[in-house]
Design a protein around this motif. Structure first.
Motif, mmCIF file in Angstrom:
data_model
loop_
_atom_site.group_PDB
_atom_site.id
_atom_site.type_symbol
_atom_site.label_atom_id
_atom_site.label_comp_id
_atom_site.label_asym_id
_atom_site.label_seq_id
_atom_site.Cartn_x
_atom_site.Cartn_y
_atom_site.Cartn_z
ATOM 1 N N LEU A 97 43.847 42.158 30.372
ATOM 2 C CA LEU A 97 42.702 43.052 30.530
ATOM 3 C C LEU A 97 41.832 42.615 31.700
ATOM 4 C CD1 LEU A 97 41.132 45.475 29.349
ATOM 5 C CD2 LEU A 97 39.849 43.831 27.978
ATOM 6 N N VAL A 98 41.553 41.331 31.787
ATOM 7 C CA VAL A 98 40.721 40.831 32.883
ATOM 8 C C VAL A 98 41.418 41.034 34.227
ATOM 9 C CG1 VAL A 98 39.745 38.726 33.897
ATOM 10 C CG2 VAL A 98 39.404 39.209 31.470
ATOM 11 N N THR A 99 42.712 40.735 34.291
ATOM 12 C CA THR A 99 43.423 40.940 35.569
ATOM 13 C C THR A 99 43.525 42.415 35.914
ATOM 14 O OG1 THR A 99 45.566 40.878 34.433
ATOM 15 C CG2 THR A 99 44.742 38.803 35.390
ATOM 16 N N ASP A 100 43.582 43.281 34.902
ATOM 17 C CA ASP A 100 43.614 44.725 35.153
ATOM 18 C C ASP A 100 42.265 45.213 35.651
ATOM 19 O OD1 ASP A 100 45.077 47.042 35.281
ATOM 20 O OD2 ASP A 100 44.849 47.554 33.165
ATOM 21 N N ILE A 101 41.181 44.690 35.086
ATOM 22 C CA ILE A 101 39.834 45.079 35.539
ATOM 23 C C ILE A 101 39.611 44.598 36.962
ATOM 24 C CG2 ILE A 101 37.373 44.609 35.184
ATOM 25 C CD1 ILE A 101 37.959 44.644 32.156
ATOM 26 N N LEU A 102 40.090 43.409 37.288
ATOM 27 C CA LEU A 102 39.917 42.866 38.632
ATOM 28 C C LEU A 102 40.854 43.531 39.652
ATOM 29 C CD1 LEU A 102 39.500 39.079 37.816
ATOM 30 C CD2 LEU A 102 37.725 40.691 38.500
ATOM 31 N N PHE B 96 43.632 52.797 30.220
ATOM 32 C CA PHE B 96 42.230 53.068 29.891
ATOM 33 C C PHE B 96 41.261 52.310 30.775
ATOM 34 C CE2 PHE B 96 43.735 49.731 27.016
ATOM 35 C CZ PHE B 96 42.789 48.738 27.197
ATOM 36 N N VAL B 97 41.740 51.439 31.634
ATOM 37 C CA VAL B 97 40.864 50.696 32.542
ATOM 38 C C VAL B 97 40.648 51.545 33.783
ATOM 39 C CG1 VAL B 97 40.626 48.612 33.946
ATOM 40 C CG2 VAL B 97 41.661 48.474 31.679
ATOM 41 N N LYS B 98 39.384 51.802 34.094
ATOM 42 C CA LYS B 98 39.049 52.621 35.264
ATOM 43 C C LYS B 98 39.252 51.791 36.523
ATOM 44 C CE LYS B 98 36.368 55.904 33.024
ATOM 45 N NZ LYS B 98 37.123 56.972 32.587
ATOM 46 N N LYS B 99 40.007 52.333 37.412
ATOM 47 C CA LYS B 99 40.286 51.629 38.667
ATOM 48 C C LYS B 99 39.362 52.172 39.749
ATOM 49 C CE LYS B 99 44.346 50.074 36.987
ATOM 50 N NZ LYS B 99 44.213 50.244 35.589
ATOM 51 N N THR B 100 38.842 51.257 40.529
ATOM 52 C CA THR B 100 38.050 51.681 41.670
ATOM 53 C C THR B 100 38.884 51.496 42.939
ATOM 54 O OG1 THR B 100 37.107 49.481 41.881
ATOM 55 C CG2 THR B 100 35.847 51.076 40.596
ATOM 56 N N VAL B 101 38.805 52.447 43.814
ATOM 57 C CA VAL B 101 39.595 52.387 45.051
ATOM 58 C C VAL B 101 38.786 51.632 46.072
ATOM 59 C CG1 VAL B 101 40.739 53.747 46.840
ATOM 60 C CG2 VAL B 101 40.628 54.569 44.476
ATOM 61 N N HIS B 102 39.381 50.643 46.678
ATOM 62 C CA HIS B 102 38.688 49.830 47.688
ATOM 63 C C HIS B 102 39.041 50.307 49.033
ATOM 64 C CE1 HIS B 102 37.408 46.416 45.015
ATOM 65 N NE2 HIS B 102 38.127 47.167 44.221
#
Length: 138
Positions: free
Chosen positions: A119-124, A132-138
């Motif tokens: 979960l932490v690596t997916d959030i990062l 279900f983890v929202k991804k932000t595009v960099h």
């Protein structure tokens, strides 16, 4: 009167024995103050000893003792003969040992650790495992 003297001939001997017994020096008893900590420690050790004895009465423990060739009555006698320090140490050792369901607990713990790491690596953003983890595009 002569008959009365013969009947109570043992009376002077009895009086002499009682007199000797009353003058024999008896060691004096000594009363000391007991600290609250010492009294509490003794009570705690008695409670630990009772808890260990109650554990020995459980059916599975009794069966395991018999399987190992230990007489359950001998085990109870040894627990009763423990010193206060030994009873506290044994109870502490028993408390630190894993219970019978420790394998399931271990597996659930490992699963939880793996889930949290993913979960932490997916959030990062290092992995893409959970949708279900929202991804932000960099």
């Amino acid at each position: 009167m002569l008959e009365l003297q013969h009947r109570h001939r043992w009376l002077p001997g009895l009086i002499a024995v009682v007199f000797v017994l009353t003058v024999i020096p008896v060691p004096a008893t000594q009363a000391k103050m007991i600290s609250t900590q010492a009294l509490a420690a003794g009570a705690a050790a008695d409670a630990e000893r009772a808890r260990i004895a109650a554990m020995l009465e459980r059916d599975e423990v009794h069966a395991q003792l018999v399987a190992l060739g230990v007489d359950p009555q001998a085990a109870r006698n040894r627990v009763a003969a423990l010193s206060d320090a030994q009873a506290r140490a044994l109870a502490k050792h028993i408390d630190n040992m894993p219970a019978g369901g420790s394998t399931l607990t271990f597996l659930v713990g490992i699963g939880l650790v793996v889930f949290l790491v993913l979960l932490v690596t997916d959030i990062l953003g290092f992995t893409d495992v959970f949708p279900f983890v929202k991804k932000t595009v960099h």
